[in-house]
Design an enzyme around this catalytic site. Structure first.
Site, mmCIF file in Angstrom:
data_model
loop_
_atom_site.group_PDB
_atom_site.id
_atom_site.type_symbol
_atom_site.label_atom_id
_atom_site.label_comp_id
_atom_site.label_asym_id
_atom_site.label_seq_id
_atom_site.Cartn_x
_atom_site.Cartn_y
_atom_site.Cartn_z
ATOM 1 N N CYS A 111 0.822 -1.209 0.000
ATOM 2 C CA CYS A 111 0.000 0.000 0.000
ATOM 3 C C CYS A 111 0.866 1.273 0.000
ATOM 4 O O CYS A 111 1.583 1.537 -0.949
ATOM 5 C CB CYS A 111 -0.959 -0.056 1.193
ATOM 6 N N HIS A 112 0.816 2.070 1.061
ATOM 7 C CA HIS A 112 1.620 3.291 1.177
ATOM 8 C C HIS A 112 3.003 3.036 1.785
ATOM 9 O O HIS A 112 3.823 3.944 1.844
ATOM 10 C CB HIS A 112 0.899 4.328 2.045
#
Length: 182
Positions: A111-112
């Site tokens: 994800c991030h």
């Protein structure tokens, strides 16, 4: 199911982690027999999020400053927006990422979480994926960005989002199995 009883996995997280991206990989690793250590900025409970809402908390096992990367075989970095954004401002968190990459150990980010890879300056020339909003950041750091559920480039494993967790978990476990056999 693999026997990963000799595998030692480090996870880094702080407030704002995506709930499933910490708990599901952690549980998959524990179910495979791995020893999993969660490190954070402090040992106070940290707050997860799910779809922008507060979710579960977990108490870290140790702090970043107490980590010796020689004690671990792999590093797993959960996403969420706030979690990697806070951790990339922590010098020791970036050193940990750098040390794992320099030692060619497994580094898995979802994800991030690739923000930590960018901050550690370890993605230049590597193939990776991430949440769509940070793909430009990855490209600007020199990564070859692709849109796939899991991307494996040597010791680096990246995934895009919570829906990719099953493929992410399989990739991490398979990499650890291979590492322990070699």
């Amino acid at each position: 199911m693999a026997d990963l009883s000799q595998a030692r996995v480090l996870m880094l997280a702080t407030d704002g982690f995506e709930n499933d991206e910490l708990f599901l990989p952690r549980q998959a690793l524990l179910d495979a027999g791995a020893q999993v250590t969660l490190a954070s900025i402090k040992t106070d409970p940290i707050q997860g999020e799910k779809a922008g809402e507060k979710a579960d908390t977990i108490t870290p096992d140790t702090t970043l400053d107490e980590i010796d990367t020689d004690d671990f075989d792999a590093l797993v970095l959960p996403g969420g927006v706030g979690n990697p954004d806070k951790l990339r401002m922590e010098e020791r968190a970036i050193e940990i990422v750098s040390e794992f990459m320099e030692d060619d150990k497994i580094v898995a980010a979802i994800c991030h979480a690739p923000w930590l890879l960018i901050e550690a300056d370890v993605v230049d020339g590597r193939q990776a994926t991430s949440w769509p909003s940070i793909r430009t950041d990855l490209e600007n750091a020199g990564a070859d960005v692709v849109d796939e559920e899991v991307v494996i480039d040597g010791n680096l494993i990246t995934s895009r989002k919570p829906d990719d967790i099953p493929a992410f978990n399989r990739a991490v476990i398979e990499a650890l199995e291979k590492e322990l056999v070699d």
